[in-house]
Scaffold this motif. Structure first.
Motif, PDB file in Angstrom:
ATOM      1  N   TYR A  98      -7.707   2.374  -3.158  1.00 30.46           N
ATOM      2  CA  TYR A  98      -6.171   2.176  -3.677  1.00 30.46           C
ATOM      3  C   TYR A  98      -5.886   3.599  -3.888  1.00 30.46           C
ATOM      4  O   TYR A  98      -6.356   4.441  -4.702  1.00 30.46           O
ATOM      5  N   GLU A  99      -4.776   4.070  -2.928  1.00 31.35           N
ATOM      6  CA  GLU A  99      -4.146   5.158  -3.457  1.00 31.35           C
ATOM      7  C   GLU A  99      -2.418   5.033  -3.188  1.00 31.35           C
ATOM      8  O   GLU A  99      -2.021   4.758  -1.847  1.00 31.35           O
ATOM      9  N   PRO A 100      -1.828   5.267  -4.157  1.00 31.05           N
ATOM     10  CA  PRO A 100      -0.411   4.746  -4.334  1.00 31.05           C
ATOM     11  C   PRO A 100       0.335   5.604  -3.086  1.00 31.05           C
ATOM     12  O   PRO A 100       0.175   6.724  -3.077  1.00 31.05           O
ATOM     13  N   GLY A 101       1.274   4.917  -2.201  1.00 31.79           N
ATOM     14  CA  GLY A 101       1.640   5.777  -1.009  1.00 31.79           C
ATOM     15  C   GLY A 101       3.145   5.669  -0.740  1.00 31.79           C
ATOM     16  O   GLY A 101       3.760   5.910   0.317  1.00 31.79           O
ATOM     17  N   LEU A 102       3.857   4.753  -1.592  1.00 33.04           N
ATOM     18  CA  LEU A 102       5.127   4.177  -1.072  1.00 33.04           C
ATOM     19  C   LEU A 102       6.151   4.506  -2.393  1.00 33.04           C
ATOM     20  O   LEU A 102       7.289   3.920  -2.240  1.00 33.04           O
ATOM     21  N   ARG A 158      18.144   0.058   0.030  1.00 28.10           N
ATOM     22  CA  ARG A 158      17.517  -0.874  -0.881  1.00 28.10           C
ATOM     23  C   ARG A 158      16.106  -0.378  -1.251  1.00 28.10           C
ATOM     24  O   ARG A 158      15.423   0.184  -0.365  1.00 28.10           O
ATOM     25  N   THR A 159      15.616  -0.856  -2.339  1.00 30.06           N
ATOM     26  CA  THR A 159      14.365  -0.663  -2.779  1.00 30.06           C
ATOM     27  C   THR A 159      13.507  -1.674  -2.618  1.00 30.06           C
ATOM     28  O   THR A 159      13.849  -2.718  -2.010  1.00 30.06           O
ATOM     29  N   LEU A 160      11.861  -1.330  -2.703  1.00 30.54           N
ATOM     30  CA  LEU A 160      10.919  -2.337  -2.583  1.00 30.54           C
ATOM     31  C   LEU A 160      11.124  -3.363  -3.527  1.00 30.54           C
ATOM     32  O   LEU A 160      11.022  -4.560  -3.431  1.00 30.54           O
ATOM     33  N   ALA A 161      11.461  -3.139  -4.655  1.00 32.51           N
ATOM     34  CA  ALA A 161      11.875  -4.065  -5.843  1.00 32.51           C
ATOM     35  C   ALA A 161      13.019  -5.157  -5.526  1.00 32.51           C
ATOM     36  O   ALA A 161      12.993  -6.342  -5.848  1.00 32.51           O
ATOM     37  N   HIS A 189      -2.724   1.472   4.707  1.00 38.60           N
ATOM     38  CA  HIS A 189      -2.611   2.351   5.758  1.00 38.60           C
ATOM     39  C   HIS A 189      -3.866   2.894   5.993  1.00 38.60           C
ATOM     40  O   HIS A 189      -4.355   3.601   5.113  1.00 38.60           O
ATOM     41  N   ARG A 190      -4.428   3.052   7.156  1.00 46.72           N
ATOM     42  CA  ARG A 190      -5.509   3.401   7.516  1.00 46.72           C
ATOM     43  C   ARG A 190      -6.677   2.823   6.645  1.00 46.72           C
ATOM     44  O   ARG A 190      -7.737   3.502   6.208  1.00 46.72           O
ATOM     45  N   GLY A 191      -6.570   1.841   6.251  1.00 43.66           N
ATOM     46  CA  GLY A 191      -7.666   0.898   5.526  1.00 43.66           C
ATOM     47  C   GLY A 191      -7.410   1.133   4.229  1.00 43.66           C
ATOM     48  O   GLY A 191      -8.281   0.783   3.381  1.00 43.66           O
ATOM     49  N   VAL A 192      -6.527   1.840   3.623  1.00 42.64           N
ATOM     50  CA  VAL A 192      -6.380   2.152   2.240  1.00 42.64           C
ATOM     51  C   VAL A 192      -5.216   1.569   1.541  1.00 42.64           C
ATOM     52  O   VAL A 192      -4.057   1.463   2.292  1.00 42.64           O
ATOM     53  N   LEU A 193      -5.350   0.758   0.583  1.00 46.14           N
ATOM     54  CA  LEU A 193      -4.271   0.079   0.013  1.00 46.14           C
ATOM     55  C   LEU A 193      -3.353   1.241  -0.432  1.00 46.14           C
ATOM     56  O   LEU A 193      -3.462   1.819  -1.528  1.00 46.14           O
ATOM     57  N   VAL A 194      -2.109   1.280  -0.149  1.00 45.91           N
ATOM     58  CA  VAL A 194      -1.098   1.990  -0.669  1.00 45.91           C
ATOM     59  C   VAL A 194       0.027   1.475  -1.414  1.00 45.91           C
ATOM     60  O   VAL A 194       0.781   2.145  -2.022  1.00 45.91           O
ATOM     61  N   CYS A 195      -0.086  -0.134  -1.413  1.00 49.05           N
ATOM     62  CA  CYS A 195       0.735  -0.346  -2.253  1.00 49.05           C
ATOM     63  C   CYS A 195       0.346  -1.985  -2.590  1.00 49.05           C
ATOM     64  O   CYS A 195      -0.453  -2.814  -1.786  1.00 49.05           O
ATOM     65  N   ALA A 203      10.464  -0.361   8.440  1.00 51.02           N
ATOM     66  CA  ALA A 203      10.997   1.093   7.556  1.00 51.02           C
ATOM     67  C   ALA A 203       9.677   1.509   7.072  1.00 51.02           C
ATOM     68  O   ALA A 203       9.237   2.762   6.692  1.00 51.02           O
ATOM     69  N   ILE A 204       8.762   0.590   6.544  1.00 52.52           N
ATOM     70  CA  ILE A 204       7.364   0.843   5.725  1.00 52.52           C
ATOM     71  C   ILE A 204       6.683   1.592   6.747  1.00 52.52           C
ATOM     72  O   ILE A 204       5.948   2.467   6.224  1.00 52.52           O
ATOM     73  N   VAL A 205       6.430   1.037   8.215  1.00 51.21           N
ATOM     74  CA  VAL A 205       5.633   1.795   8.864  1.00 51.21           C
ATOM     75  C   VAL A 205       6.034   3.126   9.165  1.00 51.21           C
ATOM     76  O   VAL A 205       5.285   4.085   9.367  1.00 51.21           O
ATOM     77  N   ALA A 206       7.473   3.183   9.506  1.00 49.83           N
ATOM     78  CA  ALA A 206       7.988   4.431   9.839  1.00 49.83           C
ATOM     79  C   ALA A 206       7.766   5.583   8.847  1.00 49.83           C
ATOM     80  O   ALA A 206       7.346   6.688   8.913  1.00 49.83           O
ATOM     81  N   ARG A 207       8.211   5.146   7.384  1.00 46.41           N
ATOM     82  CA  ARG A 207       7.862   5.923   6.256  1.00 46.41           C
ATOM     83  C   ARG A 207       6.040   6.256   6.102  1.00 46.41           C
ATOM     84  O   ARG A 207       5.911   7.605   5.943  1.00 46.41           O
ATOM     85  N   LEU A 208       5.380   5.539   6.392  1.00 49.80           N
ATOM     86  CA  LEU A 208       3.931   6.114   6.597  1.00 49.80           C
ATOM     87  C   LEU A 208       3.522   6.799   7.495  1.00 49.80           C
ATOM     88  O   LEU A 208       2.504   7.709   7.370  1.00 49.80           O
TER      89      LEU A 208
END
Length: 410
Positions: A74-78, A90-93, A108-114, A401-406
């Motif tokens: 787990y590595e927060p990434g969003l 708008r936000t994720l919330a 993302h690449r096997g890591v939990l970013v959220c 948009a999540i994919v584009a951001r990552l």
């Protein structure tokens, strides 16, 4: 469209039974509640309970977890993520609030970013009713059975494996026809019409009727192979073909070929029909933890391979990204389906150069896979209705948009 992805029938019936147990003692109005228990149980906020407690109201078969769970670092990434929809940022919330998210995870690449659980009864331990997302898992199992030789060919006739369906609408279609929802059997997947064939399916699953007799009774509506008609019965028959070919129940095969190999950390389960012989729904009765569905998505994002082991054939993943058939192309499914979707191999396709794809279940369940970016998103939800074009469109915008951001973040 959106899915029935479940053997929808069950979905509403299961929660209804739970609610029914609470009716006694209500006094005045109890009769009304009893008559409307299905609608109540699958409407907010009761559906949040129903979608995480199906094992409390219907018989089940377990899909045992792996002996050693596969870690998900787990590595927060969003942080600070926003998306645009309907001219607003708008936000994720806000996505979670607007689309009634209950569980959410992004790899993302096997890591939990959220990883978030906004639902009242949601947690990493909860098993969520996946509705028609079950169909996509069934497809993966069919691909494995084909590679192993348990299933001879996609050209196998359904009745070769299920001779008791001879003489009906499923006498003629092939396994491939079922995978593409093109059997030609006439079945109306209308969740709102109590007189629809889907309502008959629902009653057969939860009310003690015969699911087999319902399948046998369906008429032929078109020639097999050329017409898309989203049908949970096609997926149900596909599940029966898989069980007949492998000699194993869906739950057993799912454990031995998927859950044990992906390092699942929680037991999953299929709920079963109430009448005997009880049967799992290959089109909609799988319940599983969000993280384990993320692991399933990771397999598909990486061409069927995980940690150096080919779990699902690479060519099977490829055909799940697009069938190359005109009537299944994005925008070609017909007026009853959102134009941003196509269909292939029990998955909804998104087309374009990326050829992303997603499993979808009614009430807002998603398993979004973008192999090019190595991104997987799991979203469980508790929409008030089975289908919601507005919430689906907003979810698609946010996940894109999540994919584009990552990708931008690297």
């Amino acid at each position: 469209m959106l899915e029935v992805v479940m053997g929808t029938g069950m979905r509403r019936a299961g929660g209804a039974l739970a609610l029914g147990a609470a009716v006694a003692g209500l006094g005045a109005g109890a009769g009304w509640v009893w008559r409307h228990q299905t609608d109540l149980a699958f409407s907010r906020p009761l559906n949040e309970w129903a979608f995480t407690h199906m094992s409390a109201v219907l018989p089940t078969e377990p899909v045992a977890r792996a002996s050693a769970p596969r870690p998900l670092p787990y590595e927060p990434g969003l942080r600070g993520f926003t998306y645009e929809h309907d001219g607003e940022r708008r936000t994720l919330a806000q996505l979670h609030a607007r689309t009634h998210t209950t569980g959410f995870a992004v790899l993302h690449r096997g890591v939990l970013v959220c990883e978030e659980y906004p639902g009242r009864f949601a947690s990493p331990q909860a098993r969520f009713q996946l509705f028609s997302l079950t169909k996509s898992v069934t497809s993966m199992l069919v691909g494995i059975a084909l590679e192993e030789g348990a299933l001879g060919s996609l050209d196998d006739k359904v009745v070769t494996h299920l001779p008791y369906l001879a003489g009906g609408a499923y006498d003629g279609p092939t396994v491939e026809d079922l995978l593409h929802m093109s059997s030609g059997a006439r079945f109306v997947e209308d969740y709102a019409d109590p007189a629809s064939s889907f309502a008959d399916f629902e009653r057969a699953v939860s009310g003690g009727g015969s699911l087999l007799e319902l399948v046998r009774s369906l008429p032929r509506g078109a020639e097999p192979g050329g017409t898309f008609n989203y049908s949970t019965v096609d997926s149900q028959v596909l599940g029966w073909v898989l069980e007949a070919a492998t000699g194993m129940a869906l739950s057993q095969y799912a454990h031995s070929r998927l859950w044990s190999r992906i390092g699942a950390e929680r037991d999953a389960y299929y709920f079963l029909t109430r009448s005997r012989p009880r049967t799992a729904l290959g089109g909609g009765s799988l319940n599983a933890a969000v993280r384990d569905m993320a692991r399933i998505g990771l397999v598909m994002a990486r061409g069927g391979e995980l940690d150096g082991r080919q779990i699902v054939p690479a060519q099977w993943v490829e055909r799940s990204r697009g069938a190359g058939l005109a009537h299944l192309d994005v925008g070609a499914l017909g007026p009853d389906y959102p134009r941003h979707y196509g269909y292939a191999n029990q998955w909804w396709t998104l087309g374009g150069e990326r050829r992303s794809f997603t499993g979808i279940g009614i009430h807002g369940q998603y398993l979004w896979v973008d192999p090019e970016a190595d991104v997987v998103v799991v979203k469980t939800s508790a929409w008030n209705t089975a289908e919601d074009e507005g919430r689906d469109a907003e979810t698609v915008a946010a996940l894109t948009a999540i994919v584009a951001r990552l990708e931008t973040d690297g």
